[in-house]
Write a protein that holds these residues in place. Structure first.
Motif, PDB file in Angstrom:
ATOM      1  N   MET A   1       1.697 -30.428  10.226  1.00  0.00           N
ATOM      2  CA  MET A   1       1.316 -30.491   8.805  1.00  0.00           C
ATOM      3  C   MET A   1      -0.041 -31.155   8.586  1.00  0.00           C
ATOM      4  O   MET A   1      -0.564 -31.133   7.477  1.00  0.00           O
ATOM      5  CB  MET A   1       2.385 -31.231   8.013  1.00  0.00           C
ATOM      6  CG  MET A   1       3.663 -30.443   7.847  1.00  0.00           C
ATOM      7  SD  MET A   1       4.834 -31.227   6.686  1.00  0.00           S
ATOM      8  CE  MET A   1       5.460 -32.570   7.693  1.00  0.00           C
ATOM      9  N   SER A   2      -0.626 -31.728   9.631  1.00  0.00           N
ATOM     10  CA  SER A   2      -1.896 -32.429   9.479  1.00  0.00           C
ATOM     11  C   SER A   2      -3.064 -31.454   9.376  1.00  0.00           C
ATOM     12  O   SER A   2      -2.917 -30.250   9.606  1.00  0.00           O
ATOM     13  CB  SER A   2      -2.127 -33.365  10.674  1.00  0.00           C
ATOM     14  OG  SER A   2      -2.522 -32.625  11.813  1.00  0.00           O
ATOM     15  N   ASP A   3      -4.229 -31.990   9.069  1.00  0.00           N
ATOM     16  CA  ASP A   3      -5.442 -31.170   8.986  1.00  0.00           C
ATOM     17  C   ASP A   3      -5.853 -30.613  10.345  1.00  0.00           C
ATOM     18  O   ASP A   3      -6.720 -29.735  10.416  1.00  0.00           O
ATOM     19  CB  ASP A   3      -6.596 -31.992   8.415  1.00  0.00           C
ATOM     20  CG  ASP A   3      -6.461 -32.218   6.916  1.00  0.00           C
ATOM     21  OD1 ASP A   3      -5.558 -31.603   6.306  1.00  0.00           O
ATOM     22  OD2 ASP A   3      -7.240 -33.004   6.360  1.00  0.00           O
ATOM     23  N   ARG A   4      -5.258 -31.114  11.403  1.00  0.00           N
ATOM     24  CA  ARG A   4      -5.564 -30.602  12.744  1.00  0.00           C
ATOM     25  C   ARG A   4      -4.403 -29.787  13.317  1.00  0.00           C
ATOM     26  O   ARG A   4      -4.345 -29.522  14.514  1.00  0.00           O
ATOM     27  CB  ARG A   4      -5.903 -31.765  13.688  1.00  0.00           C
ATOM     28  CG  ARG A   4      -7.072 -32.610  13.190  1.00  0.00           C
ATOM     29  CD  ARG A   4      -7.612 -33.495  14.290  1.00  0.00           C
ATOM     30  NE  ARG A   4      -8.297 -32.710  15.307  1.00  0.00           N
ATOM     31  CZ  ARG A   4      -8.511 -33.119  16.548  1.00  0.00           C
ATOM     32  NH1 ARG A   4      -8.086 -34.306  16.931  1.00  0.00           N
ATOM     33  NH2 ARG A   4      -9.140 -32.351  17.410  1.00  0.00           N
ATOM     34  N   GLY A   5      -3.499 -29.373  12.443  1.00  0.00           N
ATOM     35  CA  GLY A   5      -2.338 -28.619  12.871  1.00  0.00           C
ATOM     36  C   GLY A   5      -2.432 -27.146  12.541  1.00  0.00           C
ATOM     37  O   GLY A   5      -3.276 -26.429  13.089  1.00  0.00           O
ATOM     38  N   HIS A   6      -1.579 -26.689  11.603  1.00  0.00           N
ATOM     39  CA  HIS A   6      -1.501 -25.272  11.266  1.00  0.00           C
ATOM     40  C   HIS A   6      -1.370 -25.085   9.764  1.00  0.00           C
ATOM     41  O   HIS A   6      -0.856 -25.965   9.057  1.00  0.00           O
ATOM     42  CB  HIS A   6      -0.294 -24.634  11.956  1.00  0.00           C
ATOM     43  CG  HIS A   6      -0.402 -24.577  13.440  1.00  0.00           C
ATOM     44  ND1 HIS A   6      -1.115 -23.603  14.101  1.00  0.00           N
ATOM     45  CD2 HIS A   6       0.112 -25.389  14.406  1.00  0.00           C
ATOM     46  CE1 HIS A   6      -1.025 -23.808  15.410  1.00  0.00           C
ATOM     47  NE2 HIS A   6      -0.295 -24.893  15.620  1.00  0.00           N
ATOM     48  N   LEU A   7      -1.797 -23.934   9.276  1.00  0.00           N
ATOM     49  CA  LEU A   7      -1.675 -23.626   7.856  1.00  0.00           C
ATOM     50  C   LEU A   7      -0.239 -23.277   7.494  1.00  0.00           C
ATOM     51  O   LEU A   7       0.402 -22.454   8.142  1.00  0.00           O
ATOM     52  CB  LEU A   7      -2.568 -22.444   7.481  1.00  0.00           C
ATOM     53  CG  LEU A   7      -4.078 -22.634   7.400  1.00  0.00           C
ATOM     54  CD1 LEU A   7      -4.716 -21.388   6.789  1.00  0.00           C
ATOM     55  CD2 LEU A   7      -4.463 -23.871   6.612  1.00  0.00           C
ATOM     56  N   SER A   8       0.251 -23.872   6.430  1.00  0.00           N
ATOM     57  CA  SER A   8       1.534 -23.470   5.865  1.00  0.00           C
ATOM     58  C   SER A   8       1.369 -22.143   5.135  1.00  0.00           C
ATOM     59  O   SER A   8       0.247 -21.667   4.894  1.00  0.00           O
ATOM     60  CB  SER A   8       2.022 -24.529   4.875  1.00  0.00           C
ATOM     61  OG  SER A   8       1.160 -24.565   3.739  1.00  0.00           O
ATOM     62  N   ASN A   9       2.492 -21.540   4.775  1.00  0.00           N
ATOM     63  CA  ASN A   9       2.429 -20.305   3.991  1.00  0.00           C
ATOM     64  C   ASN A   9       1.658 -20.516   2.690  1.00  0.00           C
ATOM     65  O   ASN A   9       0.862 -19.654   2.273  1.00  0.00           O
ATOM     66  CB  ASN A   9       3.846 -19.819   3.674  1.00  0.00           C
ATOM     67  CG  ASN A   9       4.622 -19.417   4.911  1.00  0.00           C
ATOM     68  OD1 ASN A   9       4.040 -19.039   5.923  1.00  0.00           O
ATOM     69  ND2 ASN A   9       5.939 -19.498   4.827  1.00  0.00           N
TER      70      ASN A   9
END
Length: 266
Positions: free
Chosen positions: A188-196
């Motif tokens: 969920m972080s800015d360095r992770g993945h985009l949510s729907n």
């Protein structure tokens, strides 16, 4: 130009983009056998690829890289940080040094008549990029593993004719799911993945009258479903104040995690 996905998901990624003269592969995150099978189902072979553009060094993006590089001597383009990280990954095994070509985010380069624009992204990797490709007539974007997005990404990805965009997870499924807390926070972080939801918000800023095809990709096996991703992204388009478009104005498909998708001519 044309675009097709061989695999797009948390377990492996491989996308192909090209035109009548030149084709490139973006990531090789599944086995060499799966890549060849996907190519064959779209009337091509792996040897038709003139380059592999690597977004970053995570295994779901380079699992088959060593095999196809050694078998077909395909040039590999990636940032210097990504190249160094690939070389340190023992599972990839030896790749001929001459096949590596270092690139920099923000500096365009060409593969035949295809111009490649690497765009810096915030994923938790050494030096990751997304790719925008154009042959002077059509423009295609492959945007995954973003974590978040900013005006720079929007600026580079404007006026696209086709797009494969990450829609990794449903927030509720992720928050209530079995992943450990630290992994949930990373995703969920800015360095992770985009949510729907974030995928739909970014897409709303990129939509234009010349957009012909959209694929949602890199869906999590554990934290998303294709119908949820499609419904959420479509809803964000309708609710967005960034444009006057609404759900159904553009063809949106979900790229499959482990199966090739049909080639789309743009």
């Amino acid at each position: 130009m044309d675009l097709f996905s061989i695999a797009s998901g948390s377990s492996g990624n491989c996308i192909c983009v090209g035109n009548t003269s030149h084709h490139v592969m973006i990531d090789a995150g599944v086995s060499g056998k799966a890549i060849e099978r996907g190519m064959n189902e779209n009337g091509m072979t792996t040897s038709d690829m003139e380059a592999v553009l690597v977004t970053h060094e995570h295994f779901d993006h380079i699992a088959g890289l060593g095999v196809i590089a050694r078998r077909y001597a395909i040039p590999i383009y990636a940032t210097s940080g990504t190249i160094d990280a690939i070389k340190k990954n023992k599972s990839v095994k030896n790749i001929d040094e001459s096949l590596f070509h270092s690139i920099k985010a923000g500096e365009k380069f060409s593969i035949g008549d295809i111009t490649v624009d690497p765009v810096s992204i915030s994923h938790d990797a050494a030096d990751p990029v997304a790719y925008i490709l154009s042959d002077g007539q059509k423009k295609v974007g492959v945007l995954t593993d973003l974590g978040t997005y900013d005006d720079n990404i929007v600026e580079h990805a404007k006026d696209l004719n086709a797009l494969l965009l990450e829609a990794n997870h449903d927030l509720n499924m992720l928050e209530c799911g079995p992943y450990p807390y630290n992994l949930k926070m990373r995703i969920m972080s800015d360095r992770g993945h985009l949510s729907n939801e974030m995928s739909g918000q970014l897409l709303s800023r990129l939509l234009n009258d010349n957009m012909e095809q959209i694929f949602l990709g890199h869906l999590s096996k554990e934290n998303n479903y294709p119908d949820i991703a499609l419904a959420t992204v479509s809803q964000e388009i309708t609710l967005s104040r960034d444009n006057d478009y609404k759900e159904g104005d553009f063809p949106i498909d979900v790229a499959k995690r482990n199966e090739p998708m049909r080639r789309v001519e743009i």
